[in-house]
Each structure stands twice: as C-alpha cells, then as structure tokens.
Design an enzyme around this catalytic site. Structure first.
Site, PDB file in Angstrom:
ATOM      1  N   CYS A  22       7.100 -23.326  23.674  1.00  0.00           N
ATOM      2  CA  CYS A  22       6.355 -24.301  24.405  1.00  0.00           C
ATOM      3  C   CYS A  22       6.530 -24.388  25.864  1.00  0.00           C
ATOM      4  O   CYS A  22       6.445 -25.032  26.641  1.00  0.00           O
ATOM      5  CB  CYS A  22       7.622 -25.737  24.032  1.00  0.00           C
ATOM      6  SG  CYS A  22       9.095 -24.729  23.828  1.00  0.00           S
ATOM      7  N   HIS A  80       9.784 -31.256  17.367  1.00  0.00           N
ATOM      8  CA  HIS A  80       8.495 -30.887  16.553  1.00  0.00           C
ATOM      9  C   HIS A  80       8.101 -29.980  15.495  1.00  0.00           C
ATOM     10  O   HIS A  80       9.482 -29.506  15.249  1.00  0.00           O
ATOM     11  CB  HIS A  80       8.256 -30.049  18.321  1.00  0.00           C
ATOM     12  CG  HIS A  80       7.447 -30.801  19.270  1.00  0.00           C
ATOM     13  ND1 HIS A  80       8.281 -30.540  20.481  1.00  0.00           N
ATOM     14  CD2 HIS A  80       7.102 -31.901  19.567  1.00  0.00           C
ATOM     15  CE1 HIS A  80       7.683 -31.300  21.769  1.00  0.00           C
ATOM     16  NE2 HIS A  80       7.583 -32.384  20.857  1.00  0.00           N
TER      17      HIS A  80
END
Length: 413
Positions: A407, A322
């Site tokens: 996250c 990501h």
C-alpha cells in the site's frame, strides 16, 4: 527521491499489459507453428524416399495449415490456453485439426478442385497427412509454447521503464484511520526514515520512483495504492470507502494525467473501492468486499474491465482492512496469505499459507524478486527457499496503521 516523468517514456509496455501479452501469444504460437511445419515437411520427405521434388511439394502443402495454426494459437494463447498442460494440449490438437482442414481446403481450391471435392480433399488431408502435424502441434504447445510465452514477458519487463508512485507521509500520520487494530504511538521521524528506505529499495531494484504531491493534512495519504489501480494503459481512479480519504485522489490523478498513454476511468458514487482491495493475478482480478470497498464499486469495476479479458472475482473480507492485508500473489500466480486473516481460501486455485501475519504481503519487483516486510523473517526464508530473491524493508511504523509493503506504492505495470 522524486524523479520527473520523462516525455519519451510510456507506462504501458510492462510485462502484463495487453500489448505485451499479445506479443507473447504470437511468439509462442509462431514457435509451435514452426515446429509443426518443420516436422510435417520432414516426415513427408522421409516417407517418400527423400525425393527432392516431394520436399518442395511438402513445403507448399503445409504452408497454409501452418499460417492458419499461427493465427488460431495466437488467439487461444492470448486468452489463457497455456495456463495448464491439459488446456495447452487440447488447444494444440484442436487448432491443428482445424488448420489442417482449412489448409487442405485451400490447397484443393488452389489446384482448381470443384466445390464438392474440396470437403473430401480437406478431410482426407487430416487423415492421411495431418497426424504428424497435429501431434507436433500438441507436443510443442504443451512443452515449448509456455516457455516462449513466459520468456517474452520477462524480456519485455526488463526492457520497460517500471514506475512506482509514492507519497510522502503526512505530518499528522498518527491520526490515520484504524479499523481492526488498537492505536499505538507513531514515531513520525522513524516513519519518515522507513519511507525513505522503502523508496530507496524500489529504486535500487530498477524502479523509477515518482512522488505524488504531498498532502500534509491527509493522514492516510502515504498509503497511495488505495487511490488508483492500473490495468495496462487504463488507470482507474478509486473512490475510497473512508470519507476522510476521498480528497487523496486529486493529487494522484494529477500525476497520473502527466503519464503518457494512460486513459483514466473512475469509480463513481455510490460505489467505493480502494486499491488495497484489488489483487491482479494474470487475467484474474480479485476484489475484496470489505469495509472500504462495496458491492457497487465492484460492479463498476466489472463494467470498466468488460472486454479486457479479465475476470473479476469478489472475495469476502471481514477480518482485515483490505484484501491485500490478508493475501497477495507470487509471480507464478500462487496466492499467499495467513489462514487466520482470510474468510474463504477456496476461492484461490493455489494457496500457500505463510507463518506470520506480516508475511502475507509481497511486492513483485521482477519475476524472481520480491519486496516484503522485515517483520516476517520466517516468511521471507520460506519464499527464499522457493527460489525467490527477497528484499526486506522495515515498515513497522506503517504496520501500526494497518499498512503493508503493497500500500506504500502503486506499481505502474
């Protein structure tokens, strides 16, 4: 660790919401208008021999320009005029000139001037009476307004209820998806302890920790950030790029719907977008074009944010899972990351390289406090030397699964 949402709370009064920014813009503009008004009245009073009658006339004369200046600067400060001293000076000068002109025109009309005389009177007011007003506006906009703006946001942040959504690790955590690293054995009991300590660290720093319903069969569900992104009072339910992760959004959406004042939008097929690819820095939203977030997902997010004042900037991501596996942002807007993990650093106006791969991810706990991984001591020391108080947590089991501190939670800001 679960805290039930309180009926009277609201998640939309945090320090980067549109309402808070508008309030900050108004207060900064009010400070500038007050300085310009006071300086102009005092200058005219002194220049005319401190005649009491002149003082009253000056107050009446500069009231209209000051009010116009307040409105104009509220608008331009809200859209980013205070991002640099240069743009602030330009905004102060431009708004003051227009305010002096309109104020002069209003004064002329108030005393019954003919239409053809209004323009002459308004222009002469800029030349004869406006220099102090304009100069004071420019100086105050550059030096005072940014301080008032930032203090206002910080004050709102301290007073708001700050929410962090988390999700307990699944029983099959060791089966989580991997893309860029080799699989290593996962110690589930240690992962559970690390998750507990992560939640405790958030709570200790003043965050209310809310648990999304557990999903013991969804291996990646602990990485809850990927399922929803908040933009003020709008929650965008994502559509994960990994098909195995798409059932995760159901539990997240149920909790989000229980939060008062939140409007829900969503990414629809064929678009994909994961929250780990979305980095919000002021009014700029960087979105990673990665293996998990596609062009259609980015396009849909652009459409959803139209009219919000946010600019969506797509960033190529090929070396990590990501975008926020490569870069995050400090509270002052500086982007931090490791050059080895980033395709193109030129997209970021201010970039600070970090000495460790694990040091690229920080969670902003407050304007002067950061949460980061204990696996990056050199990076933590670097940020501490920049004046931040750094809170570290051991998340090594989650790092084996391409996870990081961002996250494991969704901060409702």
């Amino acid at each position: 660790m679960t805290t039930e949402p309180r009926p009277h709370s609201t998640a939309r009064i945090a320090n980067d919401t549109p309402t808070a920014k508008l309030r900050a813009a108004f207060l900064s503009a009010f400070a500038v208008a007050l300085v310009a008004f006071g300086s102009s009245v005092l200058a005219l009073f002194v220049a005319n021999g401190q005649n009491p009658s002149i003082f009253g006339q000056a107050v009446l004369y500069f009231t209209a320009p000051a009010l116009v200046l307040l409105v104009l600067l509220t608008a331009v400060n809200r859209i980013g005029a205070l991002r640099s001293a240069f743009t602030a000076v330009l905004a102060g000068v431009g708004a003051a000139i227009l305010a002096a002109f309109l104020g002069g025109a209003a004064s002329a009309l108030a005393v019954g001037a003919r239409a053809d005389q209004v323009w002459v009177f308004a222009l002469s007011s800029i030349v004869n009476l406006g220099p102090v007003f304009i100069a004071a506006s420019a100086v105050a906009e550059a030096l005072l307004a940014p301080r008032v703006y930032n203090r206002s946001l910080q004050r709102v942040s301290r007073g708001a209820r700050r929410l962090a959504l988390v999700r307990i690790p699944a029983s099959n955590l060791d089966e989580a998806e991997l893309t860029h690293i080799e699989r290593s054995p996962i110690d589930s009991e240690r992962a559970d302890r690390q998750w507990d300590n992560y939640c405790a660290a958030l709570a200790a720093e003043g965050w209310d920790v809310l648990e999304v319903d557990g999903a013991p069969e969804l291996a990646d569900s602990v990485f809850v950030e990927d399922t929803v992104v908040f933009f003020g009072d709008v929650a965008v339910i994502t559509r994960p790029g990994a098909e195995s992760r798409r059932p995760e959004i159901d539990g997240t959406e149920r909790l989000v719907r229980s939060l008062p004042g939140i409007r829900i939008e969503r990414i629809e097929a064929p678009g994909t977008l994961e929250g780990g690819d979305v980095l919000k820095v002021g009014d700029t939203v960087y979105v990673g074009s990665s293996s998990r977030t596609n062009a259609e997902g980015i396009r849909q997010l652009r459409v959803l944010l139209e009219g919000s004042g946010c600019d969506v900037v797509a960033v190529p991501v090929s070396r990590v899972l990501h975008l926020k596996s490569a870069v995050t942002a400090l509270p002052d807007g500086t982007i931090i990351g490791h050059p080895d993990l980033i395709d193109d650093t030129s997209l970021f106006p201010r970039f600070l390289p970090m000495p460790e791969h694990e040091g690229v991810a920080v969670v902003e706990l407050d304007r002067d406090r950061l949460l980061m991984s204990a696996s990056a001591p050199a990076s933590a020391a670097l940020l501490a030397n920049l004046g931040y108080r750094v809170v570290t947590v051991d998340i090594s089991e989650f790092e084996k699964l391409e996870g990081c501190v961002t996250c494991l939670s969704v901060r409702v800001r």
